[in-house]
Scaffold this motif. Structure first.
Motif, PDB file in Angstrom:
ATOM      1  N   TYR A  64      11.818-153.217  29.014  1.00  0.00           N
ATOM      2  CA  TYR A  64      12.941-154.066  28.714  1.00  0.00           C
ATOM      3  C   TYR A  64      12.342-155.266  28.015  1.00  0.00           C
ATOM      4  CZ  TYR A  64      17.012-156.964  29.722  1.00  0.00           C
ATOM      5  OH  TYR A  64      18.163-157.769  29.397  1.00  0.00           O
ATOM      6  N   SER A  65      11.209-155.882  28.489  1.00  0.00           N
ATOM      7  CA  SER A  65      10.750-157.079  27.894  1.00  0.00           C
ATOM      8  C   SER A  65      10.445-156.743  26.285  1.00  0.00           C
ATOM      9  CB  SER A  65       9.341-157.431  28.533  1.00  0.00           C
ATOM     10  OG  SER A  65       9.643-157.894  29.727  1.00  0.00           O
ATOM     11  N   GLN A  66       9.819-155.731  26.113  1.00  0.00           N
ATOM     12  CA  GLN A  66       9.733-155.483  24.653  1.00  0.00           C
ATOM     13  C   GLN A  66      10.948-155.344  23.949  1.00  0.00           C
ATOM     14  OE1 GLN A  66       6.366-154.960  23.021  1.00  0.00           O
ATOM     15  NE2 GLN A  66       7.670-154.810  21.091  1.00  0.00           N
ATOM     16  N   TYR A  67      11.711-154.632  24.553  1.00  0.00           N
ATOM     17  CA  TYR A  67      13.223-154.526  23.746  1.00  0.00           C
ATOM     18  C   TYR A  67      13.729-155.889  23.611  1.00  0.00           C
ATOM     19  CZ  TYR A  67      18.189-153.811  23.026  1.00  0.00           C
ATOM     20  OH  TYR A  67      19.284-153.845  22.901  1.00  0.00           O
ATOM     21  N   THR A  68      13.696-156.969  24.515  1.00  0.00           N
ATOM     22  CA  THR A  68      14.470-158.260  24.172  1.00  0.00           C
ATOM     23  C   THR A  68      13.551-158.832  23.185  1.00  0.00           C
ATOM     24  OG1 THR A  68      13.037-159.045  26.169  1.00  0.00           O
ATOM     25  CG2 THR A  68      15.313-158.343  26.702  1.00  0.00           C
ATOM     26  N   ARG A  69      12.227-158.704  23.149  1.00  0.00           N
ATOM     27  CA  ARG A  69      11.532-159.453  22.276  1.00  0.00           C
ATOM     28  C   ARG A  69      11.879-158.934  20.543  1.00  0.00           C
ATOM     29  NH1 ARG A  69       6.913-159.440  25.601  1.00  0.00           N
ATOM     30  NH2 ARG A  69       6.698-157.169  25.121  1.00  0.00           N
ATOM     31  N   GLU A  70      12.213-157.649  20.596  1.00  0.00           N
ATOM     32  CA  GLU A  70      12.703-156.885  19.288  1.00  0.00           C
ATOM     33  C   GLU A  70      13.968-157.437  19.142  1.00  0.00           C
ATOM     34  OE1 GLU A  70      11.115-154.981  16.827  1.00  0.00           O
ATOM     35  OE2 GLU A  70       9.382-154.778  18.004  1.00  0.00           O
ATOM     36  N   ARG A  71      14.811-157.427  20.016  1.00  0.00           N
ATOM     37  CA  ARG A  71      16.305-158.067  19.852  1.00  0.00           C
ATOM     38  C   ARG A  71      16.253-159.444  19.225  1.00  0.00           C
ATOM     39  NH1 ARG A  71      20.923-156.158  18.851  1.00  0.00           N
ATOM     40  NH2 ARG A  71      22.651-157.185  19.465  1.00  0.00           N
ATOM     41  N   ARG A  72      15.318-160.383  19.941  1.00  0.00           N
ATOM     42  CA  ARG A  72      15.272-161.502  19.482  1.00  0.00           C
ATOM     43  C   ARG A  72      14.908-161.794  17.975  1.00  0.00           C
ATOM     44  NH1 ARG A  72      13.198-163.150  24.459  1.00  0.00           N
ATOM     45  NH2 ARG A  72      11.122-162.650  23.825  1.00  0.00           N
ATOM     46  N   ASN A  73      13.969-160.885  17.646  1.00  0.00           N
ATOM     47  CA  ASN A  73      13.700-160.955  16.088  1.00  0.00           C
ATOM     48  C   ASN A  73      14.746-160.434  15.144  1.00  0.00           C
ATOM     49  OD1 ASN A  73      11.013-161.586  16.916  1.00  0.00           O
ATOM     50  ND2 ASN A  73      10.418-159.473  16.858  1.00  0.00           N
ATOM     51  N   TYR A  74      15.287-159.486  15.702  1.00  0.00           N
ATOM     52  CA  TYR A  74      16.698-159.176  14.988  1.00  0.00           C
ATOM     53  C   TYR A  74      17.785-160.266  15.101  1.00  0.00           C
ATOM     54  CZ  TYR A  74      21.208-157.230  13.962  1.00  0.00           C
ATOM     55  OH  TYR A  74      22.454-157.042  13.445  1.00  0.00           O
ATOM     56  N   LYS A  75      17.961-160.927  16.090  1.00  0.00           N
ATOM     57  CA  LYS A  75      19.135-161.757  16.106  1.00  0.00           C
ATOM     58  C   LYS A  75      18.514-163.045  14.900  1.00  0.00           C
ATOM     59  CE  LYS A  75      21.282-161.317  20.257  1.00  0.00           C
ATOM     60  NZ  LYS A  75      21.574-161.696  21.361  1.00  0.00           N
ATOM     61  N   ALA A  76      17.229-163.504  15.099  1.00  0.00           N
ATOM     62  CA  ALA A  76      16.797-164.424  14.032  1.00  0.00           C
ATOM     63  C   ALA A  76      16.786-164.318  12.785  1.00  0.00           C
ATOM     64  CB  ALA A  76      15.200-164.963  14.689  1.00  0.00           C
ATOM     65  N   MET A  77      16.404-162.778  12.268  1.00  0.00           N
ATOM     66  CA  MET A  77      16.649-162.439  11.162  1.00  0.00           C
ATOM     67  C   MET A  77      18.128-162.373  10.673  1.00  0.00           C
ATOM     68  SD  MET A  77      13.884-159.412  10.549  1.00  0.00           S
ATOM     69  CE  MET A  77      14.225-159.164   8.803  1.00  0.00           C
ATOM     70  N   LYS A  78      18.974-161.979  11.569  1.00  0.00           N
ATOM     71  CA  LYS A  78      20.325-162.171  11.092  1.00  0.00           C
ATOM     72  C   LYS A  78      20.941-163.318  10.746  1.00  0.00           C
ATOM     73  CE  LYS A  78      24.744-160.355  13.011  1.00  0.00           C
ATOM     74  NZ  LYS A  78      25.304-159.695  14.057  1.00  0.00           N
ATOM     75  N   LYS A  79      20.454-164.392  11.702  1.00  0.00           N
ATOM     76  CA  LYS A  79      20.928-165.786  11.656  1.00  0.00           C
ATOM     77  C   LYS A  79      20.576-166.349  10.181  1.00  0.00           C
ATOM     78  CE  LYS A  79      21.116-169.873  14.280  1.00  0.00           C
ATOM     79  NZ  LYS A  79      20.771-170.492  15.237  1.00  0.00           N
ATOM     80  N   SER A  80      19.319-165.752   9.679  1.00  0.00           N
ATOM     81  CA  SER A  80      18.696-166.166   8.366  1.00  0.00           C
ATOM     82  C   SER A  80      19.244-165.770   7.075  1.00  0.00           C
ATOM     83  CB  SER A  80      17.177-166.315   8.506  1.00  0.00           C
ATOM     84  OG  SER A  80      16.883-164.788   8.204  1.00  0.00           O
TER      85      SER A  80
END
Length: 133
Positions: A64-80
């Motif tokens: 779950y921790s690994q998933y949330t790290r990847e999800r955060r990366n996705y959201k950061a890329m989406k925001k940019s």
């Protein structure tokens, strides 16, 4: 039991079994907070991997921790603005996608709004009303 060495295939199978056990991850599940039933679900998954429930719980927390790290990366890329080009580095990201709406605010029954959208005065009035009983 000792810490298990997990293969990629076993981790994928674990994620599948986790998805099939909403009692472990879905707060809307009536038995989600029932410690006995969640312990039984973890034990059952543990039997599949010939390990105990504490090892399953440990591995699920890591996954779950690994998933949330990847999800955060996705959201950061989406925001940019680069979100369309996102490719997860972790093999389990797509398998865990059933959790992407897990922590979204729920609609309140009374107003049909997300809880965070309620005006502060409404929340204060509601909590003050509750305290008066």
């Amino acid at each position: 039991m000792n810490k298990k060495k997990w293969t990629t295939e076993e981790t994928c199978k674990l994620i599948e079994l986790y998805r099939e056990s909403p009692i472990l991850w879905d707060a809307k599940n009536l038995n989600h907070k029932n410690k006995f039933k969640t312990a039984d679900a973890l034990k059952e998954i543990g039997i599949t991997f010939n390990t105990d429930s504490s090892e399953i719980d440990r591995k699920l927390k890591n996954v779950y921790s690994q998933y949330t790290r990847e999800r955060r990366n996705y959201k950061a890329m989406k925001k940019s603005g680069a979100g369309k080009e996102f490719h997860a580095k972790w093999f389990g990201y797509d398998l865990m996608s059933f959790l992407q709406d897990k922590n979204k605010p729920r609609k309140t029954r009374e107003f049909g709004l997300d809880e965070w959208q309620l005006p502060c005065s409404t929340v204060v009035q509601y909590t003050t009303h509750l305290g008066s009983h």
